[in-house]
Design an enzyme around this catalytic site. Sequence first.
Site, PDB file in Angstrom:
ATOM      1  N   MET A  28       0.838  -1.200   0.000  1.00 35.20           N
ATOM      2  CA  MET A  28       0.000   0.000   0.000  1.00 35.20           C
ATOM      3  C   MET A  28       0.880   1.260   0.000  1.00 35.20           C
ATOM      4  O   MET A  28       0.415   2.349   0.348  1.00 35.20           O
ATOM      5  CB  MET A  28      -0.941  -0.010   1.199  1.00 35.20           C
ATOM      6  CG  MET A  28      -1.892  -1.215   1.171  1.00 35.20           C
ATOM      7  SD  MET A  28      -3.408  -0.980   2.060  1.00 35.20           S
ATOM      8  CE  MET A  28      -2.793  -0.763   3.718  1.00 35.20           C
ATOM      9  N   ALA A  30       4.019   3.946   1.031  1.00 34.71           N
ATOM     10  CA  ALA A  30       4.683   4.428   2.262  1.00 34.71           C
ATOM     11  C   ALA A  30       5.734   3.389   2.677  1.00 34.71           C
ATOM     12  O   ALA A  30       5.756   2.888   3.806  1.00 34.71           O
ATOM     13  CB  ALA A  30       3.686   4.707   3.380  1.00 34.71           C
ATOM     14  N   HIS A  32       8.936   1.072   3.584  1.00 33.82           N
ATOM     15  CA  HIS A  32       9.998   1.096   4.595  1.00 33.82           C
ATOM     16  C   HIS A  32      10.862  -0.154   4.406  1.00 33.82           C
ATOM     17  O   HIS A  32      10.641  -0.925   3.449  1.00 33.82           O
ATOM     18  CB  HIS A  32       9.395   1.161   6.008  1.00 33.82           C
ATOM     19  CG  HIS A  32       8.324   0.134   6.251  1.00 33.82           C
ATOM     20  ND1 HIS A  32       8.581  -1.209   6.282  1.00 33.82           N
ATOM     21  CD2 HIS A  32       6.982   0.263   6.449  1.00 33.82           C
ATOM     22  CE1 HIS A  32       7.459  -1.868   6.514  1.00 33.82           C
ATOM     23  NE2 HIS A  32       6.467  -1.004   6.610  1.00 33.82           N
ATOM     24  N   GLY A  34      10.917  -2.938   5.768  1.00 33.75           N
ATOM     25  CA  GLY A  34      10.161  -4.200   5.720  1.00 33.75           C
ATOM     26  C   GLY A  34       9.757  -4.527   4.289  1.00 33.75           C
ATOM     27  O   GLY A  34       9.969  -5.640   3.799  1.00 33.75           O
ATOM     28  N   HIS A  35       9.178  -3.538   3.600  1.00 37.90           N
ATOM     29  CA  HIS A  35       8.820  -3.728   2.195  1.00 37.90           C
ATOM     30  C   HIS A  35      10.072  -4.025   1.353  1.00 37.90           C
ATOM     31  O   HIS A  35      10.041  -4.855   0.446  1.00 37.90           O
ATOM     32  CB  HIS A  35       8.166  -2.466   1.643  1.00 37.90           C
ATOM     33  CG  HIS A  35       6.878  -2.074   2.312  1.00 37.90           C
ATOM     34  ND1 HIS A  35       6.761  -0.944   3.072  1.00 37.90           N
ATOM     35  CD2 HIS A  35       5.663  -2.660   2.331  1.00 37.90           C
ATOM     36  CE1 HIS A  35       5.524  -0.835   3.523  1.00 37.90           C
ATOM     37  NE2 HIS A  35       4.835  -1.870   3.099  1.00 37.90           N
ATOM     38  N   GLU A 146       5.534 -11.761   7.264  1.00 35.54           N
ATOM     39  CA  GLU A 146       4.991 -12.451   8.444  1.00 35.54           C
ATOM     40  C   GLU A 146       4.429 -11.462   9.465  1.00 35.54           C
ATOM     41  O   GLU A 146       3.703 -11.853  10.368  1.00 35.54           O
ATOM     42  CB  GLU A 146       6.078 -13.323   9.087  1.00 35.54           C
ATOM     43  CG  GLU A 146       6.430 -14.527   8.248  1.00 35.54           C
ATOM     44  CD  GLU A 146       7.466 -15.439   8.904  1.00 35.54           C
ATOM     45  OE1 GLU A 146       8.096 -15.010   9.901  1.00 35.54           O
ATOM     46  OE2 GLU A 146       7.642 -16.560   8.406  1.00 35.54           O
ATOM     47  N   GLN A 151      -3.063 -12.493   7.550  1.00 35.24           N
ATOM     48  CA  GLN A 151      -3.229 -12.197   6.120  1.00 35.24           C
ATOM     49  C   GLN A 151      -2.463 -13.210   5.262  1.00 35.24           C
ATOM     50  O   GLN A 151      -3.021 -13.762   4.307  1.00 35.24           O
ATOM     51  CB  GLN A 151      -2.717 -10.778   5.867  1.00 35.24           C
ATOM     52  CG  GLN A 151      -2.502 -10.409   4.430  1.00 35.24           C
ATOM     53  CD  GLN A 151      -2.068  -8.959   4.280  1.00 35.24           C
ATOM     54  OE1 GLN A 151      -2.862  -8.053   4.479  1.00 35.24           O
ATOM     55  NE2 GLN A 151      -0.819  -8.717   3.936  1.00 35.24           N
ATOM     56  N   SER A 184       3.978   1.139   8.077  1.00 30.66           N
ATOM     57  CA  SER A 184       3.718   2.467   7.491  1.00 30.66           C
ATOM     58  C   SER A 184       2.983   3.353   8.486  1.00 30.66           C
ATOM     59  O   SER A 184       3.072   4.577   8.415  1.00 30.66           O
ATOM     60  CB  SER A 184       2.890   2.319   6.222  1.00 30.66           C
ATOM     61  OG  SER A 184       3.542   1.460   5.317  1.00 30.66           O
TER      62      SER A 184
HETATM   63  P1  AMP Z   1       1.380  -3.040   3.512  1.00 34.34           P
HETATM   64  O1  AMP Z   1       1.942  -1.993   2.595  1.00 34.34           O
HETATM   65  O2  AMP Z   1       1.407  -2.656   4.955  1.00 34.34           O
HETATM   66  O3  AMP Z   1       0.049  -3.564   3.037  1.00 34.34           O
HETATM   67  O4  AMP Z   1       2.375  -4.264   3.435  1.00 34.34           O
HETATM   68  C1  AMP Z   1       2.766  -4.827   2.205  1.00 34.34           C
HETATM   69  C2  AMP Z   1       3.534  -6.091   2.459  1.00 34.34           C
HETATM   70  O5  AMP Z   1       4.687  -5.797   3.253  1.00 34.34           O
HETATM   71  C3  AMP Z   1       2.725  -7.135   3.261  1.00 34.34           C
HETATM   72  O6  AMP Z   1       3.030  -8.420   2.756  1.00 34.34           O
HETATM   73  C4  AMP Z   1       3.244  -6.945   4.648  1.00 34.34           C
HETATM   74  O7  AMP Z   1       3.123  -8.102   5.454  1.00 34.34           O
HETATM   75  C5  AMP Z   1       4.703  -6.624   4.384  1.00 34.34           C
HETATM   76  N1  AMP Z   1       5.287  -5.934   5.534  1.00 34.34           N
HETATM   77  C6  AMP Z   1       4.807  -4.832   6.166  1.00 34.34           C
HETATM   78  N2  AMP Z   1       5.579  -4.524   7.232  1.00 34.34           N
HETATM   79  C7  AMP Z   1       6.554  -5.457   7.283  1.00 34.34           C
HETATM   80  C8  AMP Z   1       7.667  -5.711   8.158  1.00 34.34           C
HETATM   81  N3  AMP Z   1       7.914  -4.932   9.205  1.00 34.34           N
HETATM   82  N4  AMP Z   1       8.470  -6.768   7.906  1.00 34.34           N
HETATM   83  C9  AMP Z   1       8.217  -7.580   6.847  1.00 34.34           C
HETATM   84  N5  AMP Z   1       7.191  -7.402   5.985  1.00 34.34           N
HETATM   85  C10 AMP Z   1       6.374  -6.359   6.194  1.00 34.34           C
END
Ligand code: AMP
Length: 251
Positions: A28, A30, A32, A34-35, A146, A151, A184
């Site tokens: 989505m 934003a 970081h 993690g992404h 994870e 999800q 995010s």
């Molecule tokens: P989002 O943009 O929050 O929908 O996340 C997109 C993808 O990034 C999803 O598969 C999340 O599980 C993964 N994600 C978000 N935050 C983290 C994180 N801290 N560590 C690993 N993967 C993440």
Amino acid sequence: MIEVLRSPSEMKNFRKTLKGSVGFVPTMGALHAGHESLMKRAAQECDNVILSIFVNPTQFNDPKDLEKYPKTWEADLEMAKRNGVKAIFFPRYEDMYPDNYKYKVIENDFSKILDGVDRPGHFDGVLTVVMKLFQIVSPDKAYFGEKDFQQLTLIKGMVEAYFLDLKIIPVPTMREQDGLAMSSRNVRLTAEQRALAPWIYKALTQSKTAQEAASLLSEKGFNVDYVTDLQGRRFAAARLGEVRLIDNVQI
Ligand code: AMP
């Protein structure tokens, strides 16, 4: 050169020009670290990486949360370029929902517990948009964190249930130095809330029971939605002011 594609037909046409395997990272925005770890993993394992950025309205049960969701397009684009992403799929609502969300993918078991209790309809929105994205991008592998373990589990289940021809790859949660899972939404925390936030991870890992972790978080000033032990993991969701944080660890 990175392609930015806005409509599903453009994305499908671009996909047809790619040679070799395709790894897909749906987000989505934003973005970081993690992404970024998802993108890096995809780049290691696949010939091409496609990223999607779509703040999916149907998975937001709280209109304020949707309105306040951070948007950092320029920085996202730079991160994608740095990581060798071939294309960013960046659709508008009308592109993704020509049916106006009359068709949904609904799971009727695991989506109804944990986050499904406090966020009714959330996983219907997630599964529906991920199904649409899979149909548009046709990846060989798709990467999910994870951090959002419920999800991830539901998406794996959907892939099996609908005989989809792709592999779901789980990626471990990336954390800040103090243990807070990257998200995010963390930028929306005040300095005071940010200082408290690492207690979620501490409570999950240091408490003997889920109940003990929940009590500790309440004492620290969180509004706890749940702490639950399930299938060898401990899951938590707790709010600091308007910001809802989730985390989970293996136990
Ligand atoms: P989002 O943009 O929050 O929908 O996340 C997109 C993808 O990034 C999803 O598969 C999340 O599980 C993964 N994600 C978000 N935050 C983290 C994180 N801290 N560590 C690993 N993967 C993440």
